[in-house]
Design a protein around this motif. Structure first.
Motif, PDB file in Angstrom:
ATOM      1  N   LEU A 249      18.467  38.246 105.000  1.00 49.74           N
ATOM      2  CA  LEU A 249      18.552  39.468 105.797  1.00 49.74           C
ATOM      3  C   LEU A 249      17.195  40.141 105.909  1.00 49.74           C
ATOM      4  O   LEU A 249      16.823  40.645 106.979  1.00 49.74           O
ATOM      5  CB  LEU A 249      19.572  40.416 105.165  1.00 49.74           C
ATOM      6  N   LEU A 253      14.793  41.494 109.268  1.00 51.35           N
ATOM      7  CA  LEU A 253      14.677  42.935 109.428  1.00 51.35           C
ATOM      8  C   LEU A 253      13.294  43.309 109.944  1.00 51.35           C
ATOM      9  O   LEU A 253      12.283  42.744 109.539  1.00 51.35           O
ATOM     10  CB  LEU A 253      14.941  43.651 108.101  1.00 51.35           C
ATOM     11  N   TYR A 406      15.895  47.686 111.169  1.00 52.22           N
ATOM     12  CA  TYR A 406      16.966  47.107 111.977  1.00 52.22           C
ATOM     13  C   TYR A 406      16.837  45.592 111.982  1.00 52.22           C
ATOM     14  O   TYR A 406      15.769  45.027 111.774  1.00 52.22           O
ATOM     15  CB  TYR A 406      16.936  47.651 113.403  1.00 52.22           C
ATOM     16  N   GLU A 407      17.973  44.955 112.241  1.00 50.52           N
ATOM     17  CA  GLU A 407      18.024  43.500 112.299  1.00 50.52           C
ATOM     18  C   GLU A 407      17.720  43.048 113.717  1.00 50.52           C
ATOM     19  O   GLU A 407      18.265  43.582 114.682  1.00 50.52           O
ATOM     20  CB  GLU A 407      19.414  43.023 111.869  1.00 50.52           C
ATOM     21  N   GLN A 419      25.507  45.383 116.520  1.00 51.75           N
ATOM     22  CA  GLN A 419      26.327  45.266 115.320  1.00 51.75           C
ATOM     23  C   GLN A 419      25.544  44.736 114.126  1.00 51.75           C
ATOM     24  O   GLN A 419      26.135  44.383 113.101  1.00 51.75           O
ATOM     25  CB  GLN A 419      27.549  44.357 115.563  1.00 51.75           C
ATOM     26  N   GLY A 420      24.225  44.645 114.254  1.00 52.89           N
ATOM     27  CA  GLY A 420      23.415  44.194 113.128  1.00 52.89           C
ATOM     28  C   GLY A 420      23.114  45.340 112.171  1.00 52.89           C
ATOM     29  O   GLY A 420      23.466  46.503 112.409  1.00 52.89           O
ATOM     30  N   PHE A 421      22.422  44.977 111.091  1.00 53.65           N
ATOM     31  CA  PHE A 421      22.068  45.994 110.096  1.00 53.65           C
ATOM     32  C   PHE A 421      21.065  46.972 110.697  1.00 53.65           C
ATOM     33  O   PHE A 421      20.135  46.582 111.400  1.00 53.65           O
ATOM     34  CB  PHE A 421      21.469  45.327 108.862  1.00 53.65           C
ATOM     35  N   GLU A 422      21.249  48.241 110.413  1.00 59.08           N
ATOM     36  CA  GLU A 422      20.333  49.264 110.907  1.00 59.08           C
ATOM     37  C   GLU A 422      20.362  50.456 109.952  1.00 59.08           C
ATOM     38  O   GLU A 422      21.430  50.888 109.518  1.00 59.08           O
ATOM     39  CB  GLU A 422      20.715  49.717 112.313  1.00 59.08           C
ATOM     40  N   LYS A 423      19.184  50.933 109.649  1.00 61.77           N
ATOM     41  CA  LYS A 423      19.043  52.100 108.786  1.00 61.77           C
ATOM     42  C   LYS A 423      17.923  52.965 109.332  1.00 61.77           C
ATOM     43  O   LYS A 423      16.807  52.495 109.530  1.00 61.77           O
ATOM     44  CB  LYS A 423      18.739  51.682 107.347  1.00 61.77           C
TER      45      LYS A 423
END
Length: 789
Positions: A249, A253, A406-407, A419-423
């Motif tokens: 992951l 990123l 973010y991904e 719908q991917g990882f995001e912070k």
């Protein structure tokens, strides 16, 4: 009977004398090695004849299949050939094949001897017939004993046994088979087992491969390999699965830094002195540019007013290597901090990925150089504070950068994945710093100072306006100044704040400290008189007045201040003493930083009494041999205006967070220097500087207002000596009966005096200050003062 006799089991008695003799004969024949196998056979026949056995009477012995295998085409047994091979170094070429048929083993040496020893006795035979010895038993007995050189031995003497003969064919016409001659075998003693040494390794027969052993080894290795793979799979799936998933992951990123906007610097009314505006940085990839010359022309049309050179654009856009000479330069800043509008113009040129943009910001100063020496400046690349308030409050101003994680995909999918990882961690803008400076007053003071200093050709000039009650800095101007938005165009010496970083001899403005200390110590009163002469000598230096007084002239304290008498001030300092003078210098803040809030503030220099020289009692009281800054001397007169209470000067009122929360700095340091009554008396005596005849400060007087102050003229220390020119000053307060503001003006000019250069500037600045803040005259009458009693 002297020969061997069969026992009950059909064996041969080994203790017969004939048997022993036959054994010895065979042994001797074997040692001589003249008859070969014939000799051995002859010995066996002689033994049988002596034993009384008729060979013709023996019944034929029937061979077995196992026995037949042991014979080679040459008529010799494989084992006999092996014995000869071991002894002579030659062997039968068919022996390896026969050994395969026999199971790959040869019964020689110790194992054969063991089997011969364990062979059971043959069954008893009828009287008159030779005992039947099975062929296999005979063969084993032949292999039972072998001497060192490979020759087989039998019996105690080790005689060579006779070779086995083929079964005799039946005699024609008789139907009888001739009796087979056999060699009697003596039963070896159990206790005399012959130990046969191993043959040399070079004479051993090669071992045949054993497939079962290799198969077992391969199976074990395969099982170990599959076990290791299984353990690793379990480790990957269970133990390290989360770690590898996190690592995968992390590789997908993207981390985008969200720059925090730098806080603004405001004046006391909230007007912006400096703030940040959003800009763009232009970035080029030289390896994606097809025509550097044409591209540079098009970019230069937009970037020319940012100080960018066309030649630099061509150089940066041409493919090249980094300084290491190995890495391709794929990222080059073409311009920094350009406006958003100009970046949009470049974007419309259609260079795509070859020309990209990055969010940036720059510091914008609406007043150009307004209070620039106080504000300072920031580094262009990262906006870090380098001088002034920008440096002193860099931590509060710069804020905290945010982070967008973010991904994203690769190649054409190099964008945030749905719908991917995001912070998202939003950036926290920096706090704003509100100064005590009033922008309008600052402009007036700075403009007046700059105009006068330019006209006089001054090296430096300072002007400070303090609130007498709070000691807040209302205005602080330096000459020369610089453009805070573009400090690179100015000389390094022009960037510093002259009010806090430049030291000089205060001159006659220092005399107020001497008079204040003497009043506080009760050595003088406002009505006291001091006898002065035309000159006074201290050490090797003579001090005079301008104009000089006659010897024995009596002068009042206000008169000494009004005429700035050096001889009279030295006389008062002699009453005070050097230790007390040094004590009050420290109490008034000399020799230490004021802590006004700017970096690079100088503490000045104050000479302790134990370091005074012979001329120090004359030079130090009149302000020579003491190094001070403009802010230090302004604070001295601020203490006199504030009824003897020294208050630390301040430049910052509060820190305003992005959410509007206000934080005030620590309370200023205060200390009592004089009692209020003595401070009031000193202010009254200082009014004579602007009111008495022949006083030095007439040009500082403001109609309608009572002004208390002092002029000064001194030198600028430089390289252990003094620089050419004069340091002129005037520091005063108004209204004198209830001071509201203190104004201090200092300048280093080629020629002049405090009364003629600094006093007029004081008057102009004080008048503007009183007017801007609505301070009206009190209407009280000025005191009646005299120079002479």
């Amino acid at each position: 009977m002297a020969g061997d006799t069969p026992d009950r089991r059909g064996g041969i008695e080994r203790r017969g004398g004939a048997g022993r003799e036959a054994g010895r004969s065979s042994s001797d024949a074997g040692r001589q090695r003249t008859g070969g196998r014939a000799g051995a056979g002859g010995a066996g026949a002689a033994a049988r004849s002596r034993a009384g056995t008729d060979p013709a009477a023996e019944p034929p012995v029937r061979g077995t299949m196992s026995e037949a295998r042991r014979y080679t085409p040459r008529g010799r047994s494989v084992r006999d050939a092996s014995v000869e091979h071991a002894g002579s170094g030659r062997g039968d070429p068919f022996r390896p094949a026969l050994e395969v048929l026999q199971g790959g083993r040869t019964d020689t040496g110790r194992r054969a001897a063991g089997r011969a020893a364990d062979t059971p006795r043959p069954p008893a035979t009828e009287p008159g017939r030779a005992p039947k010895t099975p062929a296999r038993t005979t063969q084993r007995m032949h292999r039972a004993v072998t001497d060192v050189d490979g020759e087989p031995r039998t019996g105690r003497t080790g005689a060579r046994p006779a070779p086995l003969k083929r079964a005799a064919a039946p005699v024609r016409g008789t139907g009888r088979t001739p009796a087979r001659k056999t060699t009697p075998v003596r039963k070896p003693r159990k206790q005399s087992r012959v130990r046969v040494p191993r043959l040399p390794r070079t004479n051993r027969a090669p071992k045949l491969a054993e497939p079962r052993r290799r198969l077992r080894l391969a199976t074990v290795l395969a099982l170990l390999m599959f076990a290791a793979i299984g353990i690793r799979l379990v480790q990957l799936q269970l133990t390290d699965a989360s770690a590898y998933a996190a690592q995968g992951l992390e590789n997908r990123l993207a981390h985008d830094t969200l720059a925090a906007s730098r806080g603004a610097i405001l004046d006391r009314t909230g007007k912006i002195l400096v703030h940040s505006v959003e800009t763009r940085s232009v970035i080029g990839d030289p390896f994606l540019i097809k025509d550097p010359e044409k591209t540079a022309d098009r970019l230069f049309a937009v970037l020319d007013h940012y100080g960018v050179l066309r030649s630099d654009l061509v150089r940066l856009l041409t493919p090249h290597k980094r300084s290491d000479g190995k890495t391709d330069a794929r990222f080059e800043y073409l311009a920094r901090q350009i406006s958003v509008e100009d970046s949009e113009k470049i974007q419309k040129l259609g260079y795509g990925a070859a020309i990209s943009f990055e969010r940036d910001e720059r510091r914008e100063v609406p007043g150009y150089d307004l209070a620039s020496n106080v504000i300072g400046y920031t580094q262009k690349s990262d906006l870090s504070g380098q001088l002034g308030i920008e440096k002193a409050y860099n931590e509060q101003l710069r804020g905290v950068d945010g982070l967008h994680v973010y991904e994203h995909g690769e190649g054409d999918l190099d964008k945030p994945l749905p719908q991917g990882f995001e912070k998202l961690t939003p950036a926290r803008p920096g706090s704003s710093v509100e100064l005590t400076i009033d922008a309008d007053l600052q402009f007036s003071v700075q403009y007046a100072l700059g105009a006068k200093m330019t006209a006089l050709g001054a090296t430096f000039g300072t002007a400070i306006v303090l609130d007498a009650r709070t000691m807040e800095v209302m205005a602080m101007a330096s000459y020369p100044s610089f453009a805070a938005a573009d400090p690179g165009k100015s000389e390094k010496e022009d960037l510093k704040d002259q009010c806090t970083a430049t030291v000089f001899d205060p001159g006659s403005v220092h005399k107020a400290i001497v008079m204040g200390a003497a009043l506080q110590e009760g050595l003088i009163t406002p009505a006291s008189t001091i006898t002065v002469n035309s000159k006074v000598k201290k050490g090797d230096t003579t001090y005079t007045d301008h104009p000089p007084q006659k010897d024995g002239t009596a002068m009042t304290i206000p008169g000494i201040l009004a005429l700035s008498s050096n001889v009279g001030t030295i006389a008062v300092a002699d009453l005070l003493g050097k230790d007390k003078l040094y004590e009050y210098q420290r109490r008034f803040g000399l020799g230490q930083r004021t802590g006004v809030g700017l970096p690079n503030e100088s503490p000045g220099q104050l000479l302790p009494p134990n370091e005074w020289t012979g001329s120090s009692p004359g030079s130090i009281p009149i302000g020579n041999g003491v190094a001070t800054t403009a802010i230090q001397m302004a604070a001295v007169y601020g203490a006199i205006a504030n009824d003897g209470l020294w208050v630390q000067p301040t430049l910052v009122r509060k820190i305003i967070a992005p959410d509007g929360t206000e934080t005030k700095p620590a309370a200023p340091v205060t200390r009592r220097v004089m009692d209020p009554v003595y401070a009031q008396q000193l202010r009254t005596m200082l009014e004579g500087v602007t009111t008495l005849g022949d006083a030095t400060g007439h040009q500082a007087a403001i109609p309608g207002y009572r002004i208390a102050g002092k002029t000064g003229t001194s030198k600028l220390p430089q390289d252990g000596g003094y620089a050419p020119g004069e340091v002129v000053s005037f520091i005063g307060m108004a209204p004198a009966e209830a001071p509201r503001y203190v104004v201090a003006v200092t300048a280093h000019v080629p020629t002049g005096a405090g009364g003629s250069v600094a006093a007029p500037l004081f008057k102009e600045m004080m008048a503007v200050t009183l007017s801007n803040f609505g301070v009206v005259p009190t209407g009280t009458a000025a005191p009646k003062l005299t120079i002479y009693p």
